[in-house]
Write a protein that holds these residues in place. Structure first.
Motif, PDB file in Angstrom:
ATOM      1  N   LYS A 291       0.810  -1.227   0.000  1.00  0.00           N
ATOM      2  CA  LYS A 291       0.000   0.000   0.000  1.00  0.00           C
ATOM      3  C   LYS A 291       0.843   1.277   0.000  1.00  0.00           C
ATOM      4  CE  LYS A 291      -4.698  -0.509   1.390  1.00  0.00           C
ATOM      5  NZ  LYS A 291      -5.693  -0.304   2.391  1.00  0.00           N
ATOM      6  N   PRO A 292       1.849   1.420   0.903  1.00  0.00           N
ATOM      7  CA  PRO A 292       2.630   2.653   0.850  1.00  0.00           C
ATOM      8  C   PRO A 292       3.364   2.829  -0.475  1.00  0.00           C
ATOM      9  CG  PRO A 292       3.026   1.506   2.919  1.00  0.00           C
ATOM     10  CD  PRO A 292       2.211   0.594   2.048  1.00  0.00           C
ATOM     11  N   ILE A 293       3.883   1.735  -1.040  1.00  0.00           N
ATOM     12  CA  ILE A 293       4.573   1.833  -2.322  1.00  0.00           C
ATOM     13  C   ILE A 293       3.578   2.242  -3.402  1.00  0.00           C
ATOM     14  CG2 ILE A 293       5.724   0.471  -4.119  1.00  0.00           C
ATOM     15  CD1 ILE A 293       7.187  -1.002  -1.935  1.00  0.00           C
ATOM     16  N   GLY A 294       2.356   1.695  -3.336  1.00  0.00           N
ATOM     17  CA  GLY A 294       1.328   2.051  -4.313  1.00  0.00           C
ATOM     18  C   GLY A 294       0.943   3.513  -4.228  1.00  0.00           C
ATOM     19  N   LEU A 295       0.815   4.049  -3.011  1.00  0.00           N
ATOM     20  CA  LEU A 295       0.459   5.458  -2.847  1.00  0.00           C
ATOM     21  C   LEU A 295       1.571   6.378  -3.337  1.00  0.00           C
ATOM     22  CD1 LEU A 295      -1.259   5.362   0.663  1.00  0.00           C
ATOM     23  CD2 LEU A 295      -2.348   5.602  -1.569  1.00  0.00           C
TER      24      LEU A 295
ATOM     25  N   GLY B 107       3.827   5.561  -5.530  1.00  0.00           N
ATOM     26  CA  GLY B 107       3.874   5.394  -6.982  1.00  0.00           C
ATOM     27  C   GLY B 107       2.809   6.214  -7.686  1.00  0.00           C
ATOM     28  N   GLU B 108       1.608   6.237  -7.139  1.00  0.00           N
ATOM     29  CA  GLU B 108       0.534   7.032  -7.742  1.00  0.00           C
ATOM     30  C   GLU B 108       0.834   8.526  -7.648  1.00  0.00           C
ATOM     31  OE1 GLU B 108      -2.828   5.520  -5.634  1.00  0.00           O
ATOM     32  OE2 GLU B 108      -2.861   3.657  -6.795  1.00  0.00           O
TER      33      GLU B 108
ATOM     34  N   LEU C 218      10.578   1.967  -7.964  1.00  0.00           N
ATOM     35  CA  LEU C 218       9.487   1.510  -7.089  1.00  0.00           C
ATOM     36  C   LEU C 218       8.757   0.300  -7.671  1.00  0.00           C
ATOM     37  CD1 LEU C 218       7.778   4.724  -5.689  1.00  0.00           C
ATOM     38  CD2 LEU C 218       9.081   3.027  -4.456  1.00  0.00           C
ATOM     39  N   SER C 219       8.562   0.291  -8.981  1.00  0.00           N
ATOM     40  CA  SER C 219       7.899  -0.844  -9.627  1.00  0.00           C
ATOM     41  C   SER C 219       8.723  -2.114  -9.466  1.00  0.00           C
ATOM     42  CB  SER C 219       7.680  -0.566 -11.117  1.00  0.00           C
ATOM     43  OG  SER C 219       6.816   0.509 -11.291  1.00  0.00           O
TER      44      SER C 219
END
Length: 198
Positions: free
Chosen positions: A25-29, A31-32, A188-189
């Motif tokens: 979740k933190p990486i996704g946020l 990244g967005e 990050l990906s």
């Protein structure tokens, strides 16, 4: 009949899934957020370069005995193939950023892995390459305009078209930051894909 004493989520499998989702979740946020920032930077860079135009009056000597003629000459981004490539590349990356951000938000909203992580990571890597190549082409042409080339007897033009060159510098700087943001997105990906594979 005896019931299991193991609490739900503590059997090793469900807990691992929850831990992986929580870690992602933190990486996704981030990244967005990076994707939205890159979208804004590439959009502004494309607009600044796309609107770059300056008209200047230049003295033109026809005959040495007559006074020079004052000729209005316009510098536009469309006069350079490097600047055209720059505008197209930044517009392409901006569109890709919007589409990949939308796909990322829809995927996270449904909380499903739609196997988009690998194609988006590959797309991010391609966009980094496109941005850096367009930046390199524009910087090369821009440096030629700033300093000229004495070996080929090409004079510098930024002393005549100062505002035009300043806007080129701003657009290239914005696009450079956008390329670095996209590079961070690629990192990050890769981290996210590595965590999912374990």
């Amino acid at each position: 009949m005896e019931t299991s004493r193991v609490k739900p989520g503590l059997n090793g499998v469900e807990g691992q899934k929850e831990a992986t989702q929580a870690a992602g979740k933190p990486i996704g946020l981030v990244g967005e957020a990076l994707r939205a920032f890159a979208l804004a930077l590439t959009l502004v860079a494309a607009v600044v370069m796309g609107l770059d135009k300056q008209t200047t009056t230049i003295p033109f000597q026809v005959v040495p005995t007559l006074p020079p003629l004052q000729v209005a000459v316009t510098a536009k981004w469309t006069h350079s193939s490097a600047f055209k490539y720059f505008v197209v590349a930044n517009a392409l990356v901006c569109i890709y950023s919007a589409l990949s951000l939308l796909a990322s938000l829809l995927t996270s909203a449904r909380k499903k892995n739609l196997s988009l992580a690998v194609p988006i990571a590959i797309g991010d890597l391609v966009m980094v390459a496109v941005l850096f190549s367009s930046i390199g082409a524009s910087m090369d042409f821009g440096l030629l305009g700033m300093h000229g080339n004495s070996h080929l007897r090409w004079n510098k033009v930024c002393n005549v078209y100062g505002k035009f060159c300043e806007k080129v510098i701003v657009a290239v700087a914005l696009s450079s930051v956008g390329a670095l943001v996209f590079f961070g997105q690629v990192v990050l990906s890769i981290i996210s894909l590595h965590k999912r594979s374990q």
